[in-house]
Write an enzyme that holds these catalytic residues in place. Sequence first.
Site, PDB file in Angstrom:
ATOM      1  N   GLY A 161       0.901  -1.340  -0.091  1.00 20.67           N
ATOM      2  CA  GLY A 161       0.009  -0.027  -0.021  1.00 20.67           C
ATOM      3  C   GLY A 161       1.056   1.089   0.028  1.00 20.67           C
ATOM      4  O   GLY A 161       1.998   1.274   0.724  1.00 20.67           O
ATOM      5  N   CYS A 162       0.424   2.129  -0.691  1.00 23.11           N
ATOM      6  CA  CYS A 162       1.065   3.559  -0.566  1.00 23.11           C
ATOM      7  C   CYS A 162       0.282   4.610  -0.840  1.00 23.11           C
ATOM      8  O   CYS A 162      -0.773   4.586  -1.250  1.00 23.11           O
ATOM      9  CB  CYS A 162       2.173   3.472  -1.874  1.00 23.11           C
ATOM     10  N   ALA A 163       0.878   5.753  -0.931  1.00 24.57           N
ATOM     11  CA  ALA A 163       0.110   7.024  -1.248  1.00 24.57           C
ATOM     12  C   ALA A 163       0.809   7.830  -2.244  1.00 24.57           C
ATOM     13  O   ALA A 163       2.139   8.233  -2.062  1.00 24.57           O
ATOM     14  CB  ALA A 163      -0.292   7.866  -0.014  1.00 24.57           C
ATOM     15  N   ARG A 186      -2.094   5.204   4.869  1.00 23.14           N
ATOM     16  CA  ARG A 186      -1.584   4.390   3.623  1.00 23.14           C
ATOM     17  C   ARG A 186      -0.095   4.088   3.710  1.00 23.14           C
ATOM     18  O   ARG A 186       0.499   3.371   2.859  1.00 23.14           O
ATOM     19  CB  ARG A 186      -1.752   5.375   2.235  1.00 23.14           C
TER      20      ARG A 186
END
Lengths: 364, 240
Positions: free
Chosen positions: A12-14, A41
Amino acid sequence: MKKEGQIRIPSGCAISAVISKDGERMSGESITNSMRPMHDRSNGLGGGFAAYGIYPEHKDEYAFHIFFDDNVTRETCERFLKEGFEMVKAELIPTRKIPEITDEPLIWRYFLSPLKSVLASMQIDEKEFVVRTVMKINTEIKGAYVFSSGKNMGAFKAVGFPEDVGRFYRLEDYGAYMWTAHGRYPTNTPGWWGGAHPFALLDYSVVHNGEISSYDANRRFIEMFGYKCNLQTDTEVITYIADYLLRRQELTLEETACVIAAPFWDTIRRKPEEEMKKLSYLRNVFSGLLITGPFSIILGFKGGLMALNDRLKLRSMVVGEKGDKVFIASEEAAIRTMQPELDRIYSPAGGQPVIVKVKEGIVL
Amino acid sequence: MKTINAKNSEYRELNRLIRDCNDNCTLKDCLGQRFIGAGMSDRNITVEGTPGNALGAYLNNANITVKGNAQDAVGDTMNDGRITIYGNIGDAAGYAMRGGEIYIKGNAGYRAGIHMKEYKDKVPVIVIGGKAGSFLGEYQAGGIIIVLGIGISDSQIVGNFPCTGMHGGKMLLRSDCKNVIFPKNVNTVHLSGEQLNGLSVYISEFCKLFGYDFKTIINSDFTLITPDSKNPYKQMYVMN
């Protein structure tokens, strides 16, 4: 601790970005704040930013941002750089001591001009020379890592949450016509300063949310052309693919999107003849560069950006517009932080590139 | 009606404030906080601003009204109650929903209604006023998905690959669906507005909520999609 490239843990990332089509310089404060509502995130193991147009006084020199483990490594690396470049300026990148960011390496910035005599003897152009230099340092000089190497742009990254990384690098002191940002939740690698996003090579930078399942196929293909994937992180390979397709193969951005997020054969078969031929050609010739698995990426380059989702759209991405500014982020809340009122907000379809450029005629 | 200022508050704190308020409440200046109203019952929550992902996850029988847009995974595994969205909605709305209703005035992103399910009287419903993205009703196992396509001038009111892996429930599209390619494991039936029987109550409710004229909306071609047998994927994975 094992570093990036030595271990692979099964993101997960932003991501977030803003560009002014009028070329207006914006401080890094707003983009830093845009990462706050997306805090969850990331997990504190990486944050970073790319800023375009920040070094107007040195816009003709390559700005190298380098992490060093110690001063001995730095001196070794500087000696190596001086063999191929005129070193116009060397300085520490200004940072702010904050409790959230610890264990920082030495972080230096160099403005470099390739020596004409070296280029002539190697018979390559200066961009190729810069790429080879970056690959050589990152592969052969242990304890040195070049994480930014473009003109009039720079990447800033660290282990930490992105909103803290922005404060650490004093991004409010820079003025850029375009910013991209990333908050990291590493899934395959342990999280080290060099492994944070953006990944940058020449003027290209990539921030990425996702986890590409074609990593090894892509890596094998791209390493045939002199790129070295040192960190085992999928974003590194996307950056090299962008450089290979755009700079070396001279594909357009749209064509590049059709390679990395190629339409399904089913979809291609339903296209008009001309388009079908072109799409089939790109899929066949560059089959090793098709990126599968979930991703949403923002590719930055001089004068613009391209945002792209995987063709199944397994990650979220929202685009907002207000006046001459375009905002892109993993979540609408991030865009509303930068600009509460928008003229338009929408989610592009999977595989549909969103290309935004600074208006023609504006000097960057 | 209590007003809660959501500005700069973290989602756990925000949900605590909502739980402590045993009555109706309005959240002002919401910005990206996740899990708002998660698992809650017996109250009305009004949201102003942009709520974060998984709004109303596991919602029991509370009502949530959002005055603007909502992000991804609204009503994830929702059990009962109602979520009303006056704007657009992100991806994976009603993910694995098992009861209750979601009404969306605007458009829905990808994968709305993915893996919805039903059991006896628990029949979840999603009504989308605008258009829906690709993979609408992916792996749908039960429940009702309705897309009205109001004000959509493109020929398609759903994206690509609707009903992929559908094996239960119903999907109703307010369109003749001439340009839509459905998988071979589903049946499509064309209906007029008078032939919708029990499904028209949800359209009527949608019109009441958002101020549309029911007669105008219902005066259209519809397509009803259902899986083509009880076990449309027999022998696809195992010799069953």
